[in-house]
Design an enzyme around this catalytic site. Structure first.
Site, short mmCIF file in Angstrom:
data_model
loop_
_atom_site.label_atom_id
_atom_site.label_comp_id
_atom_site.label_asym_id
_atom_site.label_seq_id
_atom_site.Cartn_x
_atom_site.Cartn_y
_atom_site.Cartn_z
N ARG A 1 -11.17 2.63 11.03
CA ARG A 1 -12.11 2.58 10.18
C ARG A 1 -12.56 1.26 10.31
NH1 ARG A 1 -10.84 1.97 5.13
NH2 ARG A 1 -11.77 0.83 4.55
N ALA B 1 -15.60 -17.62 4.96
CA ALA B 1 -16.90 -17.94 4.32
C ALA B 1 -17.96 -16.74 3.60
CB ALA B 1 -17.81 -18.80 5.13
N ASN C 1 -9.72 -0.93 10.32
CA ASN C 1 -8.27 -0.18 9.70
C ASN C 1 -8.12 0.49 10.90
OD1 ASN C 1 -7.86 -1.82 7.05
ND2 ASN C 1 -10.11 -1.26 6.95
N GLY D 1 -7.21 4.69 4.82
CA GLY D 1 -7.43 6.06 3.82
C GLY D 1 -7.58 7.20 3.85
N SER E 1 -6.52 -2.83 1.40
CA SER E 1 -6.00 -2.20 0.21
C SER E 1 -6.69 -3.55 -1.19
CB SER E 1 -5.00 -1.22 -0.60
OG SER E 1 -4.83 -0.18 0.02
N TYR F 1 -9.51 1.94 -6.23
CA TYR F 1 -8.50 3.07 -6.40
C TYR F 1 -8.10 4.02 -7.82
CZ TYR F 1 -6.78 2.10 -1.82
OH TYR F 1 -6.31 1.80 -0.98
N GLU G 1 0.70 -1.08 -0.08
CA GLU G 1 0.57 -0.22 -0.23
C GLU G 1 0.60 1.12 0.35
OE1 GLU G 1 -2.50 -1.27 3.44
OE2 GLU G 1 -4.14 -0.04 2.11
N GLU H 1 -13.58 -5.97 9.02
CA GLU H 1 -12.78 -5.56 9.83
C GLU H 1 -12.23 -3.85 10.52
OE1 GLU H 1 -9.97 -4.35 7.13
OE2 GLU H 1 -10.41 -3.29 5.73
N PRO I 1 -23.07 -8.52 -0.18
CA PRO I 1 -23.05 -7.45 1.06
C PRO I 1 -23.69 -6.44 1.12
CG PRO I 1 -21.52 -8.36 1.48
CD PRO I 1 -21.36 -9.50 0.39
N ASP J 1 -15.38 -1.81 9.33
CA ASP J 1 -15.90 -2.03 8.44
C ASP J 1 -16.72 -2.89 8.45
OD1 ASP J 1 -14.17 -0.33 7.65
OD2 ASP J 1 -13.19 -1.66 5.81
P1 ATP Z 1 -8.98 -2.76 3.02
O1 ATP Z 1 -8.34 -1.56 1.68
O2 ATP Z 1 -9.82 -2.10 3.80
O3 ATP Z 1 -7.84 -2.31 4.65
P2 ATP Z 1 -8.88 -4.92 2.84
O4 ATP Z 1 -7.49 -5.47 1.98
O5 ATP Z 1 -8.53 -5.34 4.39
O6 ATP Z 1 -9.03 -3.80 3.42
P3 ATP Z 1 -10.88 -6.57 3.29
O7 ATP Z 1 -11.57 -5.73 3.41
O8 ATP Z 1 -11.04 -8.04 4.46
O9 ATP Z 1 -10.06 -6.00 2.63
O10 ATP Z 1 -11.99 -7.67 1.96
C1 ATP Z 1 -11.98 -6.46 0.49
C2 ATP Z 1 -12.98 -6.88 -0.02
O11 ATP Z 1 -13.47 -8.34 -0.21
C3 ATP Z 1 -14.53 -6.86 1.27
O12 ATP Z 1 -14.66 -5.08 1.27
C4 ATP Z 1 -14.98 -7.01 0.01
O13 ATP Z 1 -15.99 -6.14 -0.74
C5 ATP Z 1 -14.74 -8.43 -0.08
N1 ATP Z 1 -15.21 -9.85 0.66
C6 ATP Z 1 -14.13 -10.26 1.93
N2 ATP Z 1 -14.17 -10.65 2.71
C7 ATP Z 1 -15.95 -11.20 2.33
C8 ATP Z 1 -16.53 -11.99 2.74
N3 ATP Z 1 -16.22 -12.56 4.06
N4 ATP Z 1 -17.87 -12.25 2.50
C9 ATP Z 1 -17.98 -11.41 1.38
N5 ATP Z 1 -17.31 -10.37 0.47
C10 ATP Z 1 -15.79 -10.30 1.05
MG MG Z 2 -8.07 -3.77 6.36
MG MG Z 3 -11.91 -2.92 3.95
MG MG Z 4 -6.23 -1.24 4.95
#
Ligand code: ATP
Ligand code: MG
Ligand code: MG
Ligand code: MG
Length: 339
Positions: free
Chosen positions: A284, A205, A302, A306, A174, A245, A15, A300, A211, A286
């Protein structure tokens, strides 16, 4: 007296570029009558760049090689009132830089070692939040060694969760390295990718239906407040890096059109998660809201979300009446607050 702020940006994770974008916004926004801000870009190799190279990296959006070893440069962080570690992902958002700053005795924006490390790791986050009774999707852990030595046990764990499922490096952001796996045939490739980026991988899962993705901002230390809830909408299978992005691929809706009880529940779960994870300053949080079933699942947390002027976190607080520059000022105040 103006406060001297060291703004760290870039960093070693996937990132890096996202962090540089956030840092440019923060640099422009910290009021110059109150703050004297020095940016330092950390290269992808983990070297702290001197001023001219830092400027070049901020302008071009990419860090050159060179620079100094962290420990050499950390000493020159002395004399700053606070550090803003605007770094996302491992070696920045995960407690490592926070540990360095704690040892150096310099106050900094955001969560400390514990909150940063636990929140960065999706598996630890799930464990802590489960014990706090916060609803989440079903999940399983896999480690690289296991994937190399006994791949079938990992495949069985995935099968037990059912398809589709998500495979994610435990410590990233990201959407880097994340795959949605629709069938057993796609599993190995997804695991290989995730394990190329992390030693620990989480299998999740998928929610029962696609969602709605809703997010809330938390601001404060031991008396945190929650922002209005925002929603992300996009035209993609899931919220992947490209959708995040690429200009115009996703839209933000603040406040999210939700029943009041659901929005209130999101805010209250987010505050509980912030406390359970020992977060500080900002986060943040989520969620997935499955409209068909009414389920609300925490996805999650964060700890350094961002932070460009158009990012979700600042937009959420803008909707609460705190503009971008007031928000960054508040974050520095929180860093300096006695706890
Ligand atoms: P961020 O940039 O917010 O830190 P991240 O890399 O930590 O994101 P996640 O938020 O865990 O990643 O997952 C990214 C995306 O994948 C989610 O925003 C969602 O669209 C999809 N996703 C992840 N896990 C699931 C799940 N268990 N069920 C449905 N969709 C999911
Ligand atoms: Mg994240
Ligand atoms: Mg995320
Ligand atoms: Mg993040």
């Amino acid at each position: 007296m103006k406060k001297r702020i060291l703004l760290l940006a870039g960093g070693q994770s996937g990132e890096h570029e996202v962090s540089l974008m956030s840092a440019r916004s923060v640099l422009n926004a910290l009021p110059r009558d109150q703050f004297d801000v020095t940016p330092v870009v950390i290269s992808k190799q983990g070297r702290w760049l001197p001023p001219t190279e830092t400027q070049r990296a901020l302008d071009s959006g990419e860090a050159p090689t060179g620079g100094d070893l962290v420990l050499h440069r950390a000493a020159s962080a002395e004399g700053y009132d606070a550090v803003f570690p605007l770094l996302h992902g491992p070696m920045g958002e995960d407690g490592t830089v926070q540990g360095l700053l704690t040892l150096a005795g310099i106050p900094f924006v955001g969560s400390g070692v514990l909150g940063s490390a636990v929140s960065m790791d999706k598996i630890m986050t799930k464990q802590v939040l489960a014990s706090a009774g916060i609803p989440q999707v079903a999940w399983a852990l896999a480690v690289r060694r296991e994937w190399q030595a006994q791949p079938d046990t990992v495949r069985e764990r995935a099968a037990a969760l059912g398809y589709p499922l998500f495979v994610k490096p435990a410590n990233l952001g990201s959407s880097v390295g994340i795959s949605k796996v629709s069938s057993a045939e796609e599993l190995d490739g997804a695991l290989d990718l995730a394990f190329s980026l992390d030693r620990r991988v989480i299998l999740e899962a998928m929610t029962a239906h696609k969602p709605r993705e809703v997010e809330v901002g938390i601001l404060g230390n031991d008396a945190p407040i929650a922002s209005p809830v925002g929603e992300l909408r996009f035209d993609a299978d899931f919220y992947d890096y490209e959708t995040k992005y690429t200009e115009g691929r996703a839209s933000m809706h603040i406040p999210a059109p939700l029943p009041t009880e659901v929005a209130d529940q999101i805010r209250s779960l987010a505050l509980r998660a912030f406390r359970a994870l020992d977060c500080a300053g900002l986060a943040r949080v989520d969620f997935f809201y499955v409209e068909e079933t009414g389920e609300l699942l925490l996805n999650e947390v964060n700890t350094m979300p961002g932070f460009t002027t158009t990012s979700m976190y600042p937009k959420l607080f803008e909707a609460a009446g705190l503009n971008y520059s007031a928000l960054v000022t508040r974050l520095v105040e929180l860093a300096l607050e006695e706890r």
